[in-house]
Design an enzyme around this catalytic site. Structure first.
Site, mmCIF file in Angstrom:
data_model
loop_
_atom_site.group_PDB
_atom_site.id
_atom_site.type_symbol
_atom_site.label_atom_id
_atom_site.label_comp_id
_atom_site.label_asym_id
_atom_site.label_seq_id
_atom_site.Cartn_x
_atom_site.Cartn_y
_atom_site.Cartn_z
ATOM 1 N N HIS C 17 -14.491 19.901 22.803
ATOM 2 C CA HIS C 17 -15.165 20.868 23.680
ATOM 3 C C HIS C 17 -14.157 21.555 24.599
ATOM 4 O O HIS C 17 -14.205 22.763 24.796
ATOM 5 C CB HIS C 17 -16.199 20.149 24.563
ATOM 6 C CG HIS C 17 -17.382 19.609 23.827
ATOM 7 N ND1 HIS C 17 -17.893 18.351 24.081
ATOM 8 C CD2 HIS C 17 -18.166 20.132 22.854
ATOM 9 C CE1 HIS C 17 -18.943 18.135 23.308
ATOM 10 N NE2 HIS C 17 -19.126 19.200 22.541
ATOM 11 N N LYS C 41 -35.140 15.398 25.437
ATOM 12 C CA LYS C 41 -34.157 14.666 24.623
ATOM 13 C C LYS C 41 -33.477 13.605 25.468
ATOM 14 O O LYS C 41 -33.018 13.880 26.565
ATOM 15 C CB LYS C 41 -33.098 15.638 24.080
ATOM 16 C CG LYS C 41 -33.421 16.110 22.663
ATOM 17 C CD LYS C 41 -32.205 16.787 22.038
ATOM 18 C CE LYS C 41 -32.631 17.607 20.813
ATOM 19 N NZ LYS C 41 -31.657 18.627 20.471
ATOM 20 N N ARG C 90 -17.256 23.147 13.626
ATOM 21 C CA ARG C 90 -16.293 22.226 13.011
ATOM 22 C C ARG C 90 -16.342 22.212 11.501
ATOM 23 O O ARG C 90 -15.387 21.862 10.837
ATOM 24 C CB ARG C 90 -16.623 20.792 13.473
ATOM 25 C CG ARG C 90 -16.227 20.464 14.847
ATOM 26 C CD ARG C 90 -16.966 19.218 15.303
ATOM 27 N NE ARG C 90 -18.412 19.463 15.251
ATOM 28 C CZ ARG C 90 -19.312 18.844 15.977
ATOM 29 N NH1 ARG C 90 -18.937 17.903 16.805
ATOM 30 N NH2 ARG C 90 -20.587 19.135 15.891
ATOM 31 N N SER C 128 -19.747 14.146 19.765
ATOM 32 C CA SER C 128 -20.196 13.328 20.900
ATOM 33 C C SER C 128 -20.975 12.115 20.434
ATOM 34 O O SER C 128 -20.800 11.008 20.952
ATOM 35 C CB SER C 128 -21.068 14.168 21.844
ATOM 36 O OG SER C 128 -20.298 15.129 22.516
#
Lengths: 165, 165, 165, 165, 165, 165
Positions: C17, C41, C90, C128
């Site tokens: 990040h 979430k 990615r 993450s």
């Protein structure tokens, strides 16, 4: 004793290839790195020179043997007593192609397994075809190929009148 | 001697898993098939029963050892003296996930390699999660799991009151 | 003056990040790095702490402003006068998801563009969710997260009784 | 002032390309749309005509400059003072290719970033190669290319004796 | 009455193609299996021989008609009164290509639908191009093509002096 | 007479779903649009309301019958005399999942075929889950769902106290 073959075009060998060969050589007793000598596909380097570059780049690995072959990969593997084909994979689409090839090779020679070895992230974007494209356009490819290959690439492209264009 | 580990959830073991284990067992001297005992993920079968099913399904393979583990895969692999993690791959998206995991595991334990073994085409569509979904809905899963697993699956779902719903 | 927003969960911020933020900050006059505060979430860190970690990790970037937001990304972007949403990618499956989100956001707010910034190869395997998984299992995540995050991660997992399990 | 280049073959420019150029032109102060003049790849239109078609199709955009270039994209970008390469992406496999190219370009010229701009859904299936295939077979391509391109495509294919075949 | 066309190169027809044709023939009243006679693409077999091989391989299917066509698939489909184009898909990247083609064909002829039929897992790795590659290198392709095709392939490659190389 | 079923969650039906249903209804004599009533998955709308919304949205299609079902899709298809399962596909990863499901369903019920119908490009980015996410955050979803669904979505979210959050 377990023997593996690592077939490819290696036109030319890249640092990504060398990384795969180094890691595969630790996993098997003997590793044949084999240049496919395909007369129907146009290569930049002749097969013998591709083998020579591989030998220079893997000279530090005692259990690695570099050579060229013609014909089917599975026939070649059997001729060497190998029961494993090793292929480096960089990306999902590499994998998709390798899954298909593995499926066909398995039916051609059920005793030979295909193992996919993930390329180190540092080399995941290095492709022989892109390396050649950059070299032809005059860019430096030192980060992606061993030193001996970089020199031979310059020489060959100069011979072909390609560099600097 | 070369030792490999084949980690997974195996919740439950499928014929696809058994095929991968059989083939991997021929490539290494000793193969640990290891059930990840993850207390944070809800599993249908407890880890011990998953190990028991694996043992039944791989009883014909003398160099295979089934057990459960907790913690990181690389720590477990090192505890067993293994230098290879074997993972079966069915599809490009399996590969995408495995390439990421291999990248992280490589940085956690540089000496341990990840090898991907393509699933046989006959089992490329078999997934433990779909097997369970079909079983819960009352469908036959005999084509996808070993006999002993099929029976245990029925028993467990009956115990949970899930079958026939 | 061109303003961009870089939204995400950042639970927690990784070196990947930070790399994206550093590079995006050079391309726009002002860059908002925005933590989505989604009460539906489950996050490991509360939104304020995620913002705090981002601020620590981007303190060297004068034109970067870290904050949290609720609601739609496009509404947030408009509230900041931004006309660009920046997202790091990615892998091909990251892109697939982002192409869909960009399609929907474009219809919600036609004036706001989505730009995808490829993650550096060195961080292409850092996620993450995997970082948290490794940390929970007691592995070192120093290679993937900034120092301050590594420390906070240990503290939080100890508080939750998660480490060492 | 921020300068971007948008390189491509543009053989010929499609409505999808024009959409990308229009949107990119709003995000940067100056946008070079650059035709790669690659003498090793067979193109339907010579580079000058591809530039001419681009100029006609982007005449309404004051900060867009169309030209051709040879050599490496990163060298061209540097010659124009650009620090951004913009590429349109339609699909995950487009992204896979672009992630690799971005990785290589980053090592060739660390200061230049690649940004991917998602194609509008309406044009996600439009590809220059398919447009040419349809045109050669006598189909109408008016929905996918600007008017001037449609006319030039008909003329060129007639000159080559290709249309109606 | 519902009519479908199943277009392709069929150079040569494989067991995977036959499987798709058999299954599609059960779903429609009349099925045209149509060889694209593309003079710009180098084929191993001329279009007439590809049609002949298809006829031999589908002789047991009364509602299947094999022929060749030139021009656009949608024009051909309309000339046969068909409202469906059937395409076999083996993998996600097959699908990606077909989604693009379907998008373009839909705009060329809005009344004609494209339906994708998943290849049976047993044939998911069979590709005409790989079959030819194996045959040229002297391998047996009996598992992947009907008997008549296997014989014709040997004859043709002998005529071209290709086998045994 | 050929009968098809189009199963799904439809939680709620989108314009993309309606487009698929309209096109599939032209290809078969009778089309069952079937809501999977899965008590183990949390849905926003109960199955009856999902059926009601589907009926409103497909009222103009005389050969379409909307209902709910429990259990396996193939069992439901057989109970309706259908020999085709129709599934809309938006992207390669949709296809990857559908290829696996088709493989499993084929072994559960060999006589039933799965056909994949490509979503129109205009709806390729519309997903029920994203629609709900946008609606919960207070965004307008009128572009992606039929009018009746938009209204019901607002009502339901207000009842749950979700909108405006």
């Amino acid at each position: 004793m377990r023997i593996a073959v690592c077939p490819g075009s290696f036109d030319p060998v890249t640092r990504g290839h060398v990384d795969i060969v180094e890691r595969a050589a630790r996993l098997f007793d003997l590793l044949y790195v084999a240049v496919l000598d395909n007369t129907r596909k146009q290569a930049l380097f002749p097969a013998e020179e591709r083998v020579a570059m591989l030998r220079e780049a893997t000279a530090h690995l005692p259990n690695v043997c570099c050579e060229s072959f013609t014909g089917l990969v599975v026939d070649y593997a059997q001729s060497r007593g190998a029961d494993v084909i090793i292929r480096g994979v960089r990306s999902p689409s590499d994998c998709e192609y390798e899954l298909q090839m593995a499926g066909m090779n398995r039916e051609l020679a059920p005793g030979i397994e295909t193992l996919l070895l993930p390329t180190s992230p540092a080399y995941a974007h290095v492709r022989s075809s892109l390396v050649k494209e950059v070299a032809v356009l005059g860019g430096s490819v030192d980060a992606w190929v061993p030193e001996n290959v970089s020199r031979r690439l310059r020489e060959r492209l100069q011979a072909k009148g390609g560099a600097g264009r």
